[in-house]
Design a protein around this motif. Structure first.
Motif, mmCIF file in Angstrom:
data_model
loop_
_atom_site.group_PDB
_atom_site.id
_atom_site.type_symbol
_atom_site.label_atom_id
_atom_site.label_comp_id
_atom_site.label_asym_id
_atom_site.label_seq_id
_atom_site.Cartn_x
_atom_site.Cartn_y
_atom_site.Cartn_z
ATOM 1 N N PHE A 70 0.844 -1.189 0.000
ATOM 2 C CA PHE A 70 0.000 0.000 0.000
ATOM 3 C C PHE A 70 0.882 1.242 0.000
ATOM 4 C CE2 PHE A 70 -2.366 -3.314 2.144
ATOM 5 C CZ PHE A 70 -3.608 -3.257 1.546
ATOM 6 N N TRP A 78 -5.304 6.158 -1.538
ATOM 7 C CA TRP A 78 -4.553 4.939 -1.274
ATOM 8 C C TRP A 78 -4.486 4.084 -2.531
ATOM 9 C CZ3 TRP A 78 -1.510 4.026 2.682
ATOM 10 C CH2 TRP A 78 -1.729 4.692 3.883
ATOM 11 N N MET A 80 -3.265 0.162 -3.838
ATOM 12 C CA MET A 80 -2.865 -1.192 -3.493
ATOM 13 C C MET A 80 -2.344 -1.880 -4.756
ATOM 14 S SD MET A 80 -3.520 -4.655 -3.737
ATOM 15 C CE MET A 80 -5.079 -4.541 -4.617
ATOM 16 N N LEU A 110 -8.722 3.244 3.686
ATOM 17 C CA LEU A 110 -8.255 1.868 3.651
ATOM 18 C C LEU A 110 -9.398 0.863 3.764
ATOM 19 C CD1 LEU A 110 -5.007 1.873 5.847
ATOM 20 C CD2 LEU A 110 -5.165 1.499 3.376
ATOM 21 N N TRP A 114 -13.078 0.139 -2.392
ATOM 22 C CA TRP A 114 -11.943 0.077 -3.295
ATOM 23 C C TRP A 114 -12.421 -0.018 -4.739
ATOM 24 C CZ3 TRP A 114 -6.730 0.390 -2.145
ATOM 25 C CH2 TRP A 114 -6.410 0.426 -0.786
ATOM 26 N N VAL A 294 -0.030 -0.709 7.993
ATOM 27 C CA VAL A 294 -0.348 0.532 7.297
ATOM 28 C C VAL A 294 -0.915 1.532 8.300
ATOM 29 C CG1 VAL A 294 -1.462 1.512 5.262
ATOM 30 C CG2 VAL A 294 -1.044 -0.951 5.365
ATOM 31 N N SER A 303 -2.838 -5.748 7.422
ATOM 32 C CA SER A 303 -3.516 -6.221 6.222
ATOM 33 C C SER A 303 -3.208 -7.691 6.012
ATOM 34 C CB SER A 303 -3.073 -5.429 4.994
ATOM 35 O OG SER A 303 -1.761 -5.806 4.604
#
Length: 671
Positions: A70, A78, A80, A110, A114, A294, A303
């Motif tokens: 990340f 953010w 990924m 986070l 997403w 993170v 994570s």
């Protein structure tokens, strides 16, 4: 699991034995606390992780993410990046050679939502032999983003691509930064004036798994490697020093590596020197594969992702002053009471309290409502059955500060005594078994597995002895089972999962042998059971979770055959239960908890099929722990499992003794 292979007898308490076993002082001090003499050093753990992102496209085949990274862009978004691939069938592992792309997703937070972006990078076979894309790690320096990754090819290569916007990436023209034997999973951090890269490696072919480090002043040219951590485990692949990640707090460095205790697990080791870590620096455990830490919203998040799961998972990191408690492999605990009713005791995933549910009518399999049976517990309790039929429950406090027990007052009644302190501090819920003369005996590990102690009833159903040191610094709670002649046998994993040792009673209810190292490495508390032919079997998971090996006695109460393969991927050891006709039933969960599979013994003591074909699916939904099983008074096996979100308990029951199975029934866990 061919790595579990050797038997070495070690006697006495000096020489080779003293080098491998750490003994504590006798008596109650065997369960002594670590105290608070470590300054500002802390222990790390987390609650179970929650799912936040699935890369599977609508209507498409199931996809997984594995090693990932990340980074927050300059606009606060953010990003990924991670390995992506198509999910494999139950019990199989995806082909790493088909991991040819790096997934890319973005979010303002986070915890999501997403958004899936086009893949960040695709394998380029014309680029210095690159043949896969593994384990990206992204950092920013002076306006440029650097993506370090493992690329295979002619010797394991660590490659580099750069970007100015996190969407468009270019490989550096000069090719791999360096090559190693199995070099992969780079992690880069700045320490002082130097950049340091930590990565997974071998100490020579056939050597130990290690974490290696190299330094650089410009992120392009790297020093020769040094070894910063050496694991007891050896080649061949897979490794147990993957996904290294470093974090510093209050002058102490914490190194995360895995997979540990199976596929889904990360161990933490601490040191004052970021270039020197050891097994002795064990500092906690995270229930995560390929864990990253993170920082966001003033919280440090853990994570996780993996080849058996569906994307990205998160949970807040917990900094503790005491070692975390080892989770029980099975939740709930289940037993048959003296009236023939099944009693269930589970740890509520919501508030940690012990809940009970009991059968009301065994013939109709009707059940009571849930009731609170105990305050918060650090792990699912364990159950002993006294010689007169009374159940005895053992639990550990959430902070490991003490062990507790509670006893049924009458064998055929429903009244229980109060919870009482039984010992402590402790590192896990204890293991309990009954001696041939009816006396219960309990085995428990100290905080962080520093030692193993035991305590026993001085008469059947009566008072208890003081604690006595039993042996080794442990890589997890011990396992205990009676031989056909009633002699107890104890198996324990050594520190760092480096070996599996056992110790046995020389006569029923009598004294004990010395420790014997009988195999290694192994990942988790092994499972033990007597088969229909009276031979004891031990089932152990490899450190990586790649398989289960079986060690069976050559004859009842006798010596041991060689280890042999029993299963492919599993996490942790299987649940074992005897059918009414004496044949064993083995129940396993694939890493990540998605599938419950079972395999059974034939009448001659062999097992159906082989370690791949013998397993059949139980169906049902993904689970959060290994199922529990018990045989009722009519000979039917009941299997219980808790859903992945912790909200539902499911039960499946045999249609007839030693026969097939019905359908799953479900009930909400609430009180």
């Amino acid at each position: 699991m061919t790595s579990i292979a050797k038997k070495v007898v070690v006697g006495g308490t000096t020489g080779a034995l003293a080098a491998m076993f750490a003994w504590a002082l006798p008596g109650h001090s065997a369960m002594a606390s670590d105290g608070d003499d470590r300054g500002r050093e802390r222990w790390l753990t987390s609650a179970p992780l929650e799912h936040v992102y699935d890369p599977t496209p609508p209507g498409g085949p199931a996809r997984y993410l594995n090693d990932h990274t990340f980074i927050r862009g300059r606009d606060g978004t953010w990003h990924m990046f991670g390995i992506i691939g198509d999910a494999a069938p139950p019990g199989e592992f995806p082909d790493g050679g088909k991991e040819l792309d790096f997934a890319h997703a973005t979010a303002r937070d986070l915890m999501g939502p997403w958004t899936t972006q086009p893949h960040a990078l695709h394998v380029d076979r014309s680029y210095y032999g690159e043949d896969h894309l593994w384990a990206p790690h992204v950092i920013e320096s002076e306006g440029t983003y650097y993506m370090f990754y493992a690329a295979g090819g002619n010797g394991a290569a660590i490659n580099l691509a750069t970007s100015t916007d996190l969407f468009h990436w270019k490989r550096i023209p000069s090719g791999p930064l360096f090559r190693g034997l199995v070099a992969r999973d780079p992690f880069v951090i700045k320490i002082g004036t130097k950049w340091v890269m930590y990565y997974c490696e071998l100490a020579g072919w056939g050597g130990h798994h290690i974490v290696a480090a190299r330094t650089s002043s410009d992120l392009l040219h790297w020093s020769e490697p040094t070894t910063v951590f050496t694991d007891p485990n050896y080649d061949p692949f897979p490794s147990t020093t993957e996904s290294p990640f470093l974090i510093q707090r209050d002058g102490v460095w914490y190194l995360l590596i895995g997979p540990r205790r199976g596929y889904v697990g990360t161990d933490v080791f601490r040191s004052r020197d970021p270039f020197s870590f050891s097994i002795d620096g064990y500092a906690g455990y995270l229930p995560s594969h390929a864990a990253e830490l993170v920082e966001d919203r003033r919280t440090t998040w853990v994570s996780g992702a993996g080849s058996f799961e569906h994307g990205i998972y998160f949970a807040p990191l917990e900094w503790r002053r005491t070692p975390p408690v080892w989770p029980s492999p099975q939740n709930p605990a289940v037993a048959l009471d003296d009236t023939g009713r099944i009693q269930l005791f589970l740890v509520d995933p919501g508030d940690g309290r012990i809940l009970r549910r009991k059968q009301i009518d065994p013939r109709r399999n009707t059940w009571s409502c849930w009731e609170v049976f105990g305050e918060a517990s650090g792990a699912a309790p364990t159950i002993g059955r006294n010689a007169d039929g009374r159940l005895e429950l053992f639990a550990v406090a959430p902070d490991g500060s003490r062990l507790l027990h509670r006893v049924q007052l009458r064998a055929n009644g429903d009244r229980w005594g109060q919870w009482e302190t039984f010992g402590g501090p402790a590192g896990a819920a204890p293991t309990v078994a009954r001696n041939a003369d009816g006396r219960l005996e309990v085995f428990a590990i100290g905080p962080a597995g520093r030692d193993v102690a035991h305590r026993w009833q001085t008469s059947a159903g009566g008072d208890w002895s003081q604690w006595e040191v039993f042996g080794t610094a442990a890589g997890g709670p011990p396992s205990v089972h009676a031989n056909a002649d009633g002699r107890l046998e104890v198996f324990a994993i050594g520190p760092g999962n480096g070996y599996l040792a056992h110790r046995w009673q020389t006569t029923p209810s009598g004294g004990w042998s010395n420790w014997e190292i009988i195999g290694g490495p192994a990942a988790a508390t092994p499972s033990m059971a007597l088969g229909a032919d009276g031979r004891l079997g031990v089932f152990a998971v490899s450190p990586y979770g790649a398989g289960i090996a079986l060690l069976a006695q050559s004859s009842p109460n006798g010596g041991w055959n060689d280890w042999r393969g029993f299963s492919s991927w599993a996490d942790p050891s299987p649940t074992l239960v005897q059918n009414a006709d004496g044949r064993l039933e083995a129940i396993k969960v694939t890493p990540g908890g998605e599938y419950i599979l079972h395999r059974w013994q034939n009448g001659d003591g062999t097992w159906n099929g082989n370690d791949i074909t013998g397993w059949q699916s139980f169906g049902g939904e993904p689970v959060s722990s290994t199922p529990s099983a018990v045989r009722d008074r009519d000979g039917l096996i009941h299997v219980f499992a808790i859903s992945a979100n912790g909200a539902v308990l499911s039960e499946i029951v045999q249609d007839a003794p030693s026969s097939g199975w019905g359908e799953w029934s479900r009930v909400r866990i609430e009180h």
